[in-house]
Design an enzyme around this catalytic site. Structure first.
Site, PDB file in Angstrom:
ATOM      1  N   TYR A  73      14.556   1.009  48.869  1.00 46.05           N
ATOM      2  CA  TYR A  73      14.711   1.861  47.686  1.00 46.05           C
ATOM      3  C   TYR A  73      15.702   1.253  46.711  1.00 46.05           C
ATOM      4  O   TYR A  73      15.481   1.247  45.502  1.00 46.05           O
ATOM      5  CB  TYR A  73      15.169   3.271  48.090  1.00 46.05           C
ATOM      6  CG  TYR A  73      15.105   4.226  46.920  1.00 46.05           C
ATOM      7  CD1 TYR A  73      13.949   4.966  46.676  1.00 46.05           C
ATOM      8  CD2 TYR A  73      16.181   4.357  46.043  1.00 46.05           C
ATOM      9  CE1 TYR A  73      13.868   5.813  45.577  1.00 46.05           C
ATOM     10  CE2 TYR A  73      16.100   5.199  44.944  1.00 46.05           C
ATOM     11  CZ  TYR A  73      14.954   5.930  44.714  1.00 46.05           C
ATOM     12  OH  TYR A  73      14.865   6.755  43.632  1.00 46.05           O
ATOM     13  N   PHE A 125       2.186  -1.998  17.276  1.00 47.36           N
ATOM     14  CA  PHE A 125       1.303  -1.883  18.435  1.00 47.36           C
ATOM     15  C   PHE A 125       1.218  -0.384  18.753  1.00 47.36           C
ATOM     16  O   PHE A 125       2.174   0.362  18.531  1.00 47.36           O
ATOM     17  CB  PHE A 125       1.782  -2.697  19.640  1.00 47.36           C
ATOM     18  CG  PHE A 125       0.779  -2.581  20.759  1.00 47.36           C
ATOM     19  CD1 PHE A 125      -0.457  -3.197  20.648  1.00 47.36           C
ATOM     20  CD2 PHE A 125       1.025  -1.793  21.875  1.00 47.36           C
ATOM     21  CE1 PHE A 125      -1.427  -3.025  21.625  1.00 47.36           C
ATOM     22  CE2 PHE A 125       0.060  -1.625  22.857  1.00 47.36           C
ATOM     23  CZ  PHE A 125      -1.162  -2.241  22.733  1.00 47.36           C
ATOM     24  N   THR A 126       0.077   0.037  19.287  1.00 46.94           N
ATOM     25  CA  THR A 126      -0.220   1.468  19.442  1.00 46.94           C
ATOM     26  C   THR A 126       0.886   2.225  20.184  1.00 46.94           C
ATOM     27  O   THR A 126       1.448   3.193  19.670  1.00 46.94           O
ATOM     28  CB  THR A 126      -1.559   1.643  20.181  1.00 46.94           C
ATOM     29  OG1 THR A 126      -1.512   0.891  21.396  1.00 46.94           O
ATOM     30  CG2 THR A 126      -2.719   1.143  19.322  1.00 46.94           C
ATOM     31  N   ASP A 216       9.404  -7.718  21.132  1.00 48.67           N
ATOM     32  CA  ASP A 216       8.282  -7.356  21.997  1.00 48.67           C
ATOM     33  C   ASP A 216       7.701  -8.677  22.489  1.00 48.67           C
ATOM     34  O   ASP A 216       6.956  -9.348  21.783  1.00 48.67           O
ATOM     35  CB  ASP A 216       7.235  -6.534  21.236  1.00 48.67           C
ATOM     36  CG  ASP A 216       6.057  -6.170  22.127  1.00 48.67           C
ATOM     37  OD1 ASP A 216       5.876  -6.813  23.182  1.00 48.67           O
ATOM     38  OD2 ASP A 216       5.303  -5.246  21.766  1.00 48.67           O
ATOM     39  N   LYS A 259       0.629  -9.226  30.963  1.00 47.13           N
ATOM     40  CA  LYS A 259      -0.055 -10.231  30.142  1.00 47.13           C
ATOM     41  C   LYS A 259       0.441 -11.619  30.551  1.00 47.13           C
ATOM     42  O   LYS A 259       0.007 -12.148  31.560  1.00 47.13           O
ATOM     43  CB  LYS A 259       0.184  -9.955  28.656  1.00 47.13           C
ATOM     44  CG  LYS A 259      -0.641  -8.790  28.105  1.00 47.13           C
ATOM     45  CD  LYS A 259      -0.018  -7.458  28.359  1.00 47.13           C
ATOM     46  CE  LYS A 259      -0.611  -6.371  27.497  1.00 47.13           C
ATOM     47  NZ  LYS A 259      -0.068  -5.055  27.867  1.00 47.13           N
ATOM     48  N   ARG A 383     -10.486  -2.411  17.734  1.00 45.98           N
ATOM     49  CA  ARG A 383      -9.139  -2.508  17.180  1.00 45.98           C
ATOM     50  C   ARG A 383      -9.277  -2.333  15.668  1.00 45.98           C
ATOM     51  O   ARG A 383      -9.220  -3.269  14.895  1.00 45.98           O
ATOM     52  CB  ARG A 383      -8.478  -3.857  17.509  1.00 45.98           C
ATOM     53  CG  ARG A 383      -8.128  -4.034  18.968  1.00 45.98           C
ATOM     54  CD  ARG A 383      -6.811  -3.410  19.429  1.00 45.98           C
ATOM     55  NE  ARG A 383      -6.839  -2.043  19.847  1.00 45.98           N
ATOM     56  CZ  ARG A 383      -6.001  -1.513  20.752  1.00 45.98           C
ATOM     57  NH1 ARG A 383      -5.114  -2.256  21.380  1.00 45.98           N
ATOM     58  NH2 ARG A 383      -6.039  -0.242  21.033  1.00 45.98           N
ATOM     59  N   PHE A 450      -7.917   6.353  20.857  1.00 47.03           N
ATOM     60  CA  PHE A 450      -8.905   5.338  21.263  1.00 47.03           C
ATOM     61  C   PHE A 450      -9.124   5.311  22.771  1.00 47.03           C
ATOM     62  O   PHE A 450     -10.176   4.906  23.236  1.00 47.03           O
ATOM     63  CB  PHE A 450      -8.483   3.946  20.777  1.00 47.03           C
ATOM     64  CG  PHE A 450      -7.101   3.545  21.232  1.00 47.03           C
ATOM     65  CD1 PHE A 450      -5.982   3.942  20.512  1.00 47.03           C
ATOM     66  CD2 PHE A 450      -6.926   2.797  22.381  1.00 47.03           C
ATOM     67  CE1 PHE A 450      -4.712   3.589  20.930  1.00 47.03           C
ATOM     68  CE2 PHE A 450      -5.659   2.434  22.805  1.00 47.03           C
ATOM     69  CZ  PHE A 450      -4.548   2.844  22.089  1.00 47.03           C
TER      70      PHE A 450
HETATM   71  N1  F0G Z   1       3.242  -4.456  23.299  1.00 46.66           N
HETATM   72  C1  F0G Z   1       2.135  -5.179  23.101  1.00 46.66           C
HETATM   73  C2  F0G Z   1       2.126  -6.225  22.046  1.00 46.66           C
HETATM   74  C3  F0G Z   1       0.994  -4.940  23.887  1.00 46.66           C
HETATM   75  O1  F0G Z   1      -0.098  -5.670  23.668  1.00 46.66           O
HETATM   76  C4  F0G Z   1       1.041  -3.934  24.878  1.00 46.66           C
HETATM   77  C5  F0G Z   1      -0.137  -3.623  25.687  1.00 46.66           C
HETATM   78  C6  F0G Z   1       2.219  -3.207  25.049  1.00 46.66           C
HETATM   79  C7  F0G Z   1       3.312  -3.513  24.234  1.00 46.66           C
HETATM   80  C8  F0G Z   1       2.340  -2.098  26.052  1.00 46.66           C
HETATM   81  O2  F0G Z   1       2.407  -2.610  27.322  1.00 46.66           O
HETATM   82  O3  F0G Z   1       0.321  -1.744  28.423  1.00 46.66           O
HETATM   83  O4  F0G Z   1       2.203  -2.652  29.768  1.00 46.66           O
HETATM   84  O5  F0G Z   1       2.434  -0.482  28.646  1.00 46.66           O
HETATM   85  N2  F0G Z   1      -1.283  -4.023  25.387  1.00 46.66           N
HETATM   86  C9  F0G Z   1      -2.500  -3.833  26.154  1.00 46.66           C
HETATM   87  C10 F0G Z   1      -3.663  -4.380  25.396  1.00 46.66           C
HETATM   88  C11 F0G Z   1      -2.717  -2.455  26.652  1.00 46.66           C
HETATM   89  O6  F0G Z   1      -4.799  -4.235  25.881  1.00 46.66           O
HETATM   90  O7  F0G Z   1      -3.477  -4.976  24.330  1.00 46.66           O
HETATM   91  P1  F0G Z   1       1.805  -1.817  28.615  1.00 46.66           P
END
Ligand code: F0G
Length: 459
Positions: A73, A125-126, A216, A259, A383, A450
């Site tokens: 833990y 980013f979303t 990021d 990634k 996108r 989305f």
């Molecule tokens: N920042 C970027 C630039 C990303 O592409 C993503 C995730 C995140 C933050 C968030 O990270 O998914 O680990 O919580 N991108 C994925 C995509 C989901 O398909 O582009 P996460």
């Protein structure tokens, strides 16, 4: 030097068999999924180009690392390995593990953003923007105009436009800007890099205005490869050296290790400031887990540490980007409109150009992604306007200039033959584009629509 192709610096040791489907089965599946590729069952997908997130192939060493998981833990050995690797490769002194990137975004936004603040970024980013908004902030796009132009061949479309930044400071005052969020290899711009020169200028600007620089760093190694290939003075530096140099310019970072670092799950928040670290430790226990595991198993932290080391190898990156360029070249040769230059993690189809008969209010990129699935079982991601969502104050759709379908390439997963089939299928869909119809929502979620939104074709 004699010309050599980009062939992979690895060989295949294990395979996963795929189910082949008929067109009739896929027509049924896409209706069931409400024309949203996120809602398809993965077993109904042949080539899965939905995302490059958490879907990479781990190496034998990473799998061996999984067996070395110390599932305690508190104070797992794997945490210290991960933390030390992050400091060695990415420069950051303090690391707080999170279950994935958005866990880190949540913690950082809650600590740094106050109601009424503004957070500039090189495109949104979303999940990042949503966490900024949930914390009371407003995102402001300060990327160069070329990033919004699918046809511009600017080598560093991820660069920041300082006129836009300065205008923001004049309008709201530097004290309303807790930090600027800079993404390396900007996802929503088409996987486009920022130059080291521009990054350095952002650092200087931040020092001048006493504003933090948050990175990021989800795709930092891919950005570093583009700097090596395109920026004067970096041709003889390694990807590893360039990655370190980028990170060292910034104060803190959020990372989705799913990634670049090729793990199925995991991420972190990292920083150099001890008081920010202490506050992050207080919040991580609320949302993720203890500060030495933050939502990850020990084995996942071990695989992550090993993945970081593999991700900055020049040979790996040359094959990674080479495969994407191979797909891009095949599409271009057949007249398919795509975002140029080719991105670091994906090829982006220009749905606005391919489906010019469908207005943006009828979600052309969503329709194109659905059609590609029906054609050949290839899963891509919208996108465009669906991903962009609605303005939280006016309720109006954001209308992004880029209306794209992303063919995202998982790391070390598919072969050149899969890329050939992908290109052939896209060309087939393009040739029949006139028969495609726009879509309308039958269910629209309030946030990040989305992911779970459902659609039907307009008659
Ligand atoms: N920042 C970027 C630039 C990303 O592409 C993503 C995730 C995140 C933050 C968030 O990270 O998914 O680990 O919580 N991108 C994925 C995509 C989901 O398909 O582009 P996460």
């Amino acid at each position: 030097m004699r010309k050599r192709s980009w062939a992979e610096p690895y060989k295949i040791k294990m395979v996963e068999l795929l189910k082949m489907t008929t067109q009739a089965e896929r027509e049924h599946a896409i209706v069931e999924a409400g024309y949203n590729t996120f809602l398809l069952k993965s077993e109904d997908v042949y080539i899965d180009l939905l995302t490059d997130s958490g879907v990479g192939a781990m190496s034998d060493r990473q799998w061996a690392g999984i067996m070395m998981g110390d599932e305690s833990y508190a104070g797992s050995r794997n945490f210290y390995h991960m933390r030390d690797t992050i400091e060695e490769y990415y420069s950051y002194k303090f690391t707080v593990p999170t279950h994935q990137g958005r866990g880190a975004e949540n913690i950082l936004s809650q600590i740094l953003i106050k109601d009424g603040d503004y957070v500039p970024g090189n495109m949104y980013f979303t999940t990042t923007r949503l966490h900024q908004e949930l914390a009371g902030g407003t995102f402001v796009d300060v990327i160069i105009d070329e990033a919004h132009d699918a046809e511009s061949e600017h080598p560093f479309k991820g660069n920041v436009d300082f006129d836009k930044l300065n205008q923001l400071v004049e309008k709201v005052g530097a004290e309303k800007i807790p930090y600027i969020c800079i993404a390396t290899c900007v996802n929503m711009a088409g996987g486009q890099p920022i130059s080291m020169e521009n990054m350095g200028a952002v650092r200087t600007w931040c020092d001048l205005h006493n504003i933090l620089l948050v990175h990021d760093m989800t795709r930092v190694a891919e950005n570093a490869f583009f700097i090596q290939q395109r920026e004067a003075g970096y041709e003889n530096k390694t990807v590893k050296e360039i990655v370190y140099e980028i990170c060292a310019l910034t104060d803190a970072a959020t990372m989705s290790s799913k990634k670049d670092a090729m793990v199925n799950i995991g991420g972190f928040l990292a920083m150099n400031d001890e008081s920010l670290y202490e506050k992050s430790c207080e919040l991580v226990v609320v949302y993720e887990g203890l500060h030495t595991y933050g939502g990850m198993a020990g084995r996942d932290m071990e695989a992550l540490a090993i993945g970081i080391k593999e991700s900055v190898q020049d040979d790996h990156m040359r094959a990674r980007i080479g495969q994407i360029a191979y797909l891009g070249e095949r599409l271009e040769r057949n007249g398919v409109p795509i975002v140029k230059p080719y991105g670091g993690h994906a090829i982006f189809l220009d749905a606005r150009a391919m489906l010019s008969h469908i207005p943006q209010e009828q979600y052309p990129a969503q329709a194109l992604a659905a059609a590609l699935y029906v054609e050949s079982g290839i899963r891509a991601m919208e996108r465009g306007v669906v991903s962009a969502g609605r303005n939280k104050l006016t309720g109006e759709n954001y209308m992004p200039k880029l209306e794209l379908v992303r063919l995202t390439i998982p790391r070390r997963v598919y072969t050149q033959a899969h890329m050939d089939v992908t290109a052939e299928s896209v060309v087939e869909v393009m040739e029949n584009a006139a028969s495609l119809k726009g879509l309308r929502f039958t269910y629209e979620p309030q946030v990040l629509r989305f992911f779970q939104g459902r659609f039907e074709p307009l008659s």
